[in-house]
Write a protein that holds these residues in place. Structure first.
Motif, PDB file in Angstrom:
ATOM      1  N   ASP A 113       0.656  -1.435  -0.007  1.00 47.76           N
ATOM      2  CA  ASP A 113      -0.183   0.066  -0.078  1.00 47.76           C
ATOM      3  C   ASP A 113       0.870   1.333   0.071  1.00 47.76           C
ATOM      4  N   THR A 161      -2.708  -1.495  -4.026  1.00 46.89           N
ATOM      5  CA  THR A 161      -4.142  -1.467  -3.736  1.00 46.89           C
ATOM      6  C   THR A 161      -4.910   0.042  -3.838  1.00 46.89           C
ATOM      7  N   ARG A 162      -5.945   0.262  -3.598  1.00 43.00           N
ATOM      8  CA  ARG A 162      -6.493   1.531  -3.886  1.00 43.00           C
ATOM      9  C   ARG A 162      -6.821   2.435  -2.603  1.00 43.00           C
ATOM     10  N   LYS A 163      -6.107   2.021  -1.633  1.00 37.47           N
ATOM     11  CA  LYS A 163      -5.961   2.644  -0.442  1.00 37.47           C
ATOM     12  C   LYS A 163      -5.531   4.159  -0.440  1.00 37.47           C
ATOM     13  N   CYS A 218     -10.865   4.708   3.477  1.00 38.52           N
ATOM     14  CA  CYS A 218     -10.190   3.757   3.549  1.00 38.52           C
ATOM     15  C   CYS A 218      -9.595   3.064   4.931  1.00 38.52           C
TER      16      CYS A 218
END
Length: 195
Positions: free
Chosen positions: A105, A111-113, A119
């Motif tokens: 991350d 990931t899309r965090k 989130c």
């Protein structure tokens, strides 16, 4: 097409007759023949079926109870814990959003965090309780309300997001006299952020 023929009284009455039911035609005819002084003569508002006014006070499908002062849906969740006559003071507290991140991350962005609260998985509530022992603390967690009671303090905290009341953790740090309550948030669209 002649504009005078379209706007004539007979054309408006014919249009009104097409749009209304037979029972409404008799009522409309009475209104045209005997207009009340408050409504006046035929106007564009008279075209079509008569509008029925519905009562907005009590929904038609709910039984009316004369002893009820308000509808249970009008009462905010957690208001049963509020007691404005309680003399205990409200302690200082902080709400912190936490998220579980790894190297994928932070460094790789796999990931899309992002750093936003959307989130975050957990909610950390830090409550300062000076002069209190851990045995004096009573803590009750509901989906949207945190209720804390001690002999000196009372805190009814309406949480910013619903939480899972069964999976929370609490720890009292005696050196700093701070109670840390970690709660797992459950939100409607978490499946979009955490897959």
């Amino acid at each position: 097409m002649d504009l005078e023929n379209v706007c004539s009284t007979s054309a408006l009455q014919a249009l009104s007759k097409l749009l209304s039911s037979p029972e409404e035609e008799e009522d409309a005819l009475d209104q045209v023949l005997y207009p009340s002084t408050s409504t006046g003569a035929l106007s564009p508002g008279n075209i079509g079926p008569a509008k029925k006014e519905e009562s907005k006070v009590n929904p038609p499908n709910k039984p009316e109870n004369r002893k009820d002062i308000w509808d249970p849906e009008e009462v905010p969740e957690g208001s049963e814990f509020d007691d404005m006559w309680d003399p205990r003071e409200q302690p200082e507290y902080d709400i912190i959003f936490k998220q579980h991140v790894g190297a994928e991350d932070v460094f790789l962005g796999m990931t899309r965090k992002d750093p936003s609260t959307a989130c975050c998985e957990d909610l950390l509530v830090k409550i300062k309780l000076p002069g209190i022992k851990s045995s004096d603390i009573t803590l009750d967690i509901h989906e949207k309300v945190l209720d804390l009671r001690t002999p000196k303090h009372k805190l009814v905290l309406h949480l910013p997001h619903p939480v899972d009341s069964k999976t929370g953790k609490a720890s009292f740090i005696t050196e700093t006299e701070i109670l840390e309550v970690t709660l797992t948030m459950k939100r409607e669209f978490d499946f979009l952020n955490f897959f």
